[in-house]
Write an enzyme that holds these catalytic residues in place. Sequence first.
Site, PDB file in Angstrom:
ATOM      1  N   GLY A  46       0.803  -1.228   0.000  1.00 59.37           N
ATOM      2  CA  GLY A  46       0.000   0.000   0.000  1.00 59.37           C
ATOM      3  C   GLY A  46       0.831   1.272   0.000  1.00 59.37           C
ATOM      4  O   GLY A  46       0.543   2.209  -0.748  1.00 59.37           O
ATOM      5  N   ASP A  67      10.185  -7.439  -1.295  1.00 59.66           N
ATOM      6  CA  ASP A  67       8.859  -7.883  -0.833  1.00 59.66           C
ATOM      7  C   ASP A  67       8.739  -9.381  -1.121  1.00 59.66           C
ATOM      8  O   ASP A  67       9.218  -9.854  -2.144  1.00 59.66           O
ATOM      9  CB  ASP A  67       7.755  -7.122  -1.577  1.00 59.66           C
ATOM     10  CG  ASP A  67       6.446  -7.106  -0.794  1.00 59.66           C
ATOM     11  OD1 ASP A  67       5.927  -5.996  -0.537  1.00 59.66           O
ATOM     12  OD2 ASP A  67       5.932  -8.189  -0.448  1.00 59.66           O
ATOM     13  N   SER A  74      -7.329  -8.594  -3.796  1.00 58.74           N
ATOM     14  CA  SER A  74      -7.677  -7.678  -2.703  1.00 58.74           C
ATOM     15  C   SER A  74      -6.639  -6.572  -2.515  1.00 58.74           C
ATOM     16  O   SER A  74      -6.830  -5.669  -1.707  1.00 58.74           O
ATOM     17  CB  SER A  74      -7.844  -8.453  -1.398  1.00 58.74           C
ATOM     18  OG  SER A  74      -6.603  -9.027  -1.015  1.00 58.74           O
ATOM     19  N   LEU A  76      -5.675  -4.631  -5.134  1.00 63.34           N
ATOM     20  CA  LEU A  76      -5.742  -3.680  -6.249  1.00 63.34           C
ATOM     21  C   LEU A  76      -6.480  -2.389  -5.914  1.00 63.34           C
ATOM     22  O   LEU A  76      -6.278  -1.363  -6.564  1.00 63.34           O
ATOM     23  CB  LEU A  76      -6.381  -4.361  -7.471  1.00 63.34           C
ATOM     24  CG  LEU A  76      -5.653  -5.633  -7.944  1.00 63.34           C
ATOM     25  CD1 LEU A  76      -6.344  -6.219  -9.157  1.00 63.34           C
ATOM     26  CD2 LEU A  76      -4.192  -5.342  -8.264  1.00 63.34           C
ATOM     27  N   ARG A  78      -5.914  -0.448  -3.606  1.00 60.97           N
ATOM     28  CA  ARG A  78      -4.983   0.577  -3.096  1.00 60.97           C
ATOM     29  C   ARG A  78      -3.565   0.456  -3.643  1.00 60.97           C
ATOM     30  O   ARG A  78      -2.815   1.421  -3.611  1.00 60.97           O
ATOM     31  CB  ARG A  78      -4.914   0.514  -1.564  1.00 60.97           C
ATOM     32  CG  ARG A  78      -4.337  -0.804  -1.040  1.00 60.97           C
ATOM     33  CD  ARG A  78      -4.591  -1.008   0.436  1.00 60.97           C
ATOM     34  NE  ARG A  78      -4.000  -2.259   0.914  1.00 60.97           N
ATOM     35  CZ  ARG A  78      -4.471  -3.475   0.666  1.00 60.97           C
ATOM     36  NH1 ARG A  78      -5.555  -3.625  -0.072  1.00 60.97           N
ATOM     37  NH2 ARG A  78      -3.874  -4.544   1.129  1.00 60.97           N
ATOM     38  N   LYS A  91       5.169  -9.675  -6.268  1.00 66.66           N
ATOM     39  CA  LYS A  91       4.981  -8.215  -6.367  1.00 66.66           C
ATOM     40  C   LYS A  91       6.206  -7.507  -6.939  1.00 66.66           C
ATOM     41  O   LYS A  91       6.073  -6.595  -7.762  1.00 66.66           O
ATOM     42  CB  LYS A  91       4.660  -7.628  -4.987  1.00 66.66           C
ATOM     43  CG  LYS A  91       3.211  -7.803  -4.595  1.00 66.66           C
ATOM     44  CD  LYS A  91       2.898  -7.089  -3.293  1.00 66.66           C
ATOM     45  CE  LYS A  91       1.443  -7.339  -2.934  1.00 66.66           C
ATOM     46  NZ  LYS A  91       1.133  -6.840  -1.575  1.00 66.66           N
ATOM     47  N   ASP A 135       4.171  -3.548   7.021  1.00 62.62           N
ATOM     48  CA  ASP A 135       2.970  -3.588   7.851  1.00 62.62           C
ATOM     49  C   ASP A 135       3.144  -4.468   9.093  1.00 62.62           C
ATOM     50  O   ASP A 135       2.176  -4.821   9.745  1.00 62.62           O
ATOM     51  CB  ASP A 135       1.759  -4.043   7.029  1.00 62.62           C
ATOM     52  CG  ASP A 135       1.982  -5.398   6.394  1.00 62.62           C
ATOM     53  OD1 ASP A 135       3.057  -5.984   6.603  1.00 62.62           O
ATOM     54  OD2 ASP A 135       1.075  -5.875   5.691  1.00 62.62           O
ATOM     55  N   CYS A 192      -4.440  -4.687   8.103  1.00 61.49           N
ATOM     56  CA  CYS A 192      -5.370  -4.145   7.118  1.00 61.49           C
ATOM     57  C   CYS A 192      -6.415  -5.187   6.733  1.00 61.49           C
ATOM     58  O   CYS A 192      -7.463  -4.872   6.214  1.00 61.49           O
ATOM     59  CB  CYS A 192      -4.644  -3.583   5.906  1.00 61.49           C
ATOM     60  SG  CYS A 192      -3.972  -4.826   4.821  1.00 61.49           S
TER      61      CYS A 192
END
Length: 354
Positions: A46, A67, A74, A76, A78, A91, A135, A192
């Site tokens: 994000g 990453d 789910s 896409l 953000r 990613k 996160d 999140c």
Amino acid sequence: MARYDIKNFTDSEVDYYSRQIMLKNMGFDAQRNLKGATVCIVGVGGLGSPVSIQLASMGVGTLRLVDNDIVEVSNLQRQHLYGIDQVGLPKVEAAAKRLKGLNPFIDIEPLPMMVTPFNAEEIIKGSDVVIGSLDMMAPRYSLNRACQKLDIPLIHGAALAYNGTVSTILPGETACLECFQGGVDDAEMPTCATVGVHPAILGIVGSLIVSETVRIIIGQEPNLADKLMFLDLEDYSFETINLRKAENCPVCGEMDKTPEPIAYDAVTEICGREGRRVFIFNPERRMDLPLEEVNAQLNSLGFKVVVKGDLGSTFEGSDGVKGSILKTGIAILEGFQEKDEAVGIHGRIFSALE
Ligand SMILES: [Zn+2]
């Protein structure tokens, strides 16, 4: 800033960057600094999306993307780096392709890895600025300690629901992450997946991270050194508090304390959907798996390889089991009732590869 290489620009590059070269405090020297710089972005979710898009288009010469995630539907809403045609790809692979398409004049180093206490220094080595757009607390602490040790500025950002925070950490000068946010256990933090996240807060926090990064690279004072900014999208309040190096900080303090070791598990569980459990297997040492062989092994075990990337493969099995294997040896296995089932499948996939 003599540590940056001075390189020349082509006419196309001058055209590409013309609207920022003319900015007050920028000019060709600043643009050269950007071109000579390496920025390591840890987490291209994000926050990493707006950060990497802006830094790429501004002309940071080398972006190292770190990453261990796979693009999911789910994401896409953000994570605007990715498109629906990239679901199932690592990613960092999808991001590298998108960013190269955005700016062909820069280099991208995609690393499909998870930051651990063992590899954090190797991952950030050689970068001029590190961005923590993560996160979870455990990898943030690993990054913080590695940045302190290697004396690399760290821009720390976080966002959840409608709220965000940003701080700039300069080793030896300012408070480090563990001076003001040490000892937080990930198990006690909301995610999140449980409270959601508004894309707009990611855009604002991401832009502040970019501004701080660019200021450091072009030799300006960062605005959030020894400061922690809180942003709230519900009432548009932006508040900044002053931080101070904690004398007894086990990481950057002068009292010669030994910091608590950072939690590390070779297998971690992340929150799944609809009660189906998700496990991430992270080898202590980075591997270099031959993905053709991985795909053949998955087929022979009855799995269908649905996405074949250069840095990882995604597969599906019967009864809701699915997963991804990354070139570095990370495996994300999803859809199990019990951890033992996931460990068993992991063993069968990897036994033929080692
Ligand atoms: Zn500290």
